[in-house]
Enzyme design. Structure first.
Site, mmCIF file in Angstrom:
data_model
loop_
_atom_site.group_PDB
_atom_site.id
_atom_site.type_symbol
_atom_site.label_atom_id
_atom_site.label_comp_id
_atom_site.label_asym_id
_atom_site.label_seq_id
_atom_site.Cartn_x
_atom_site.Cartn_y
_atom_site.Cartn_z
ATOM 1 N N GLU A 1 -27.081 30.299 22.926
ATOM 2 C CA GLU A 1 -26.759 28.272 22.562
ATOM 3 C C GLU A 1 -28.326 27.864 22.138
ATOM 4 O OE1 GLU A 1 -27.036 24.046 22.522
ATOM 5 O OE2 GLU A 1 -28.019 25.387 23.682
ATOM 6 N N ASP B 1 -27.116 31.319 28.709
ATOM 7 C CA ASP B 1 -28.753 31.625 28.656
ATOM 8 C C ASP B 1 -29.324 29.931 28.593
ATOM 9 O OD1 ASP B 1 -27.007 29.680 25.971
ATOM 10 O OD2 ASP B 1 -29.047 30.717 25.083
#
EC number: 3.4.17.11
Length: 384
Positions: free
Chosen positions: A147, A85
């Site tokens: 994350e 991400d």
């Protein structure tokens, strides 16, 4: 016999492939929270890891698919941590941050944090395959989908791979000149919510209790607590509340970010937040921990870093390391006592910034270093 020089040579041969692969990963825009976009890239990553001989498991979550890729059998293993991400929304590539590779510098959303790190690791595994070199011990790679917001759904997957790990390596960006990260501050996101009592601000001010006033005073108190401690940073990231200027605010909230360099300080500050009492009669206050990455102070021994330094020397690289203020998934490993290092991504700058970029040649450096390290094997070092 396959020497580290051969790994470096192969990394140089694969540089054009690395550039192409990075461009394709950046073209898959993957903002945190867009599960469909993340899943599309996860499928691509999983196919590449399978091609490289891994057993791949997609782990579904509300945030998107996490990945677990395993090379080798059971027993002591090296844990490698990454994420797919980014902080950038869909469309960033076409508007403010077009992908650009001028031969020396590669720019674009996610090149530094941390799709370049994913490419470096993937290439290291290909180097070992192409050179018919064996791993020093099994390798497990975890790629999380959330994350950038503290890994709320991916944390359990990371922690589930800690048992039996001789070391954990993170593919996050390094320090500005390429140094590895030997420890990290803890990072905790807290939502402070306040309930007040609505009333007409002019006709009946005594009946009202302002949630906004209460929130502001609570933040001031929290700042006083933080100021009395060492090794802690705090930031009010967002604040909202109220409805109209002629209505006493009935609700207000703020999202706070804390960075802790010491586990004991972290415990004290978070304990204070758990025990907040309202200042005003009839007000209600609640602090909710949204995500928490424990402080990872680093190891009292440089044994793991010494092994990486030695691996770097075998391919002509000078490796250094020091503590970092930012948190990442390696915090889960380091704080649990697993010897850990982070920052194995390529050199560059501009994480979370419009000028995000990497130095192209450092893709070769990082791929060769990781291949050398994983082929040589990691000697167990004292737990922290």
């Amino acid at each position: 016999m396959h020497t580290p020089d051969r790994f470096l040579e192969r990394a140089r041969q694969l540089e054009p492939t690395m550039r192409e692969r990075l461009a394709s990963y950046v073209a898959h825009e993957t903002p945190t929270g867009d599960a469909l976009a993340l899943n599309r890239l996860a499928a691509v990553l999983g196919a590449h890891y399978t091609e490289l001989g891994a057993e791949v498991t997609l782990v579904p979550s509300a945030a998107g698919d996490h990945l677990l890729a395993t090379w080798g059998g059971e027993g002591s293993h090296v844990l490698v941590l990454g994420h797919h991400d980014t902080v950038w929304p869909i469309g960033q590539l076409a508007t403010e941050m077009p992908y650009d590779d001028d031969g020396a510098i590669i720019k674009g959303p996610g090149v530094f944090d941390m799709k370049g790190g994913l490419v470096a690791f993937e290439t290291a595994m290909r180097i070992l395959r192409d050179c018919d070199a064996s791993l020093g011990q099994p390798v497990r790679l975890v790629v999380t989908a959330d994350e950038e917001i503290g890994t709320p759904t991916g944390r359990a997957l990371v922690e589930g791979q800690l048992e039996g790990a001789v070391a954990a390596f993170g593919l996050e960006p390094p320090h500005p000149h390429g140094g590895l990260k030997t420890g990290r501050h803890g990072s905790t996101r807290v939502r402070l919510e306040v309930r007040g009592v609505e009333a007409h601000a002019a006709l009946d001010p005594g009946r009202g209790v302002s949630a906004i006033d209460e929130l502001v005073d609570q933040i001031v108190r929290i700042r006083e607590v933080v100021a009395a401690e060492e090794h802690v940073l705090s930031n009010v990231g967002t604040i909202q509340g109220g409805s109209r200027t002629n209505v006493t605010a009935g609700r207000a909230s703020a999202d706070l970010g804390f960075r802790f360099g010491d586990a004991d300080v972290e415990k004290r500050v978070l304990a204070h937040l758990a025990q907040l009492e309202p200042i005003r009669d009839r007000a209600q206050v609640n602090a909710e921990i949204l995500t928490n990455r424990p402080a990872w102070a680093g190891s009292p021994s440089d044994a793991l870093l010494d092994q990486v330094v030695a691996a770097g020397e075998r391919i002509g690289q000078q490796v250094t390391g020091k503590h970092a203020l930012g948190a990442a998934d390696t915090n889960f490993a380091g704080s649990a006592g697993i010897p850990a290092l982070d920052g194995f991504g390529p050199r560059g700058r501009g994480a979370h910034a419009l000028h995000e970029e990497i130095i192209a040649e450092s893709l070769v450096e990082r791929a060769a270093l990781l291949a050398t390290l994983l082929a040589g094997g990691i000697e167990p070092t004292p737990a922290t």
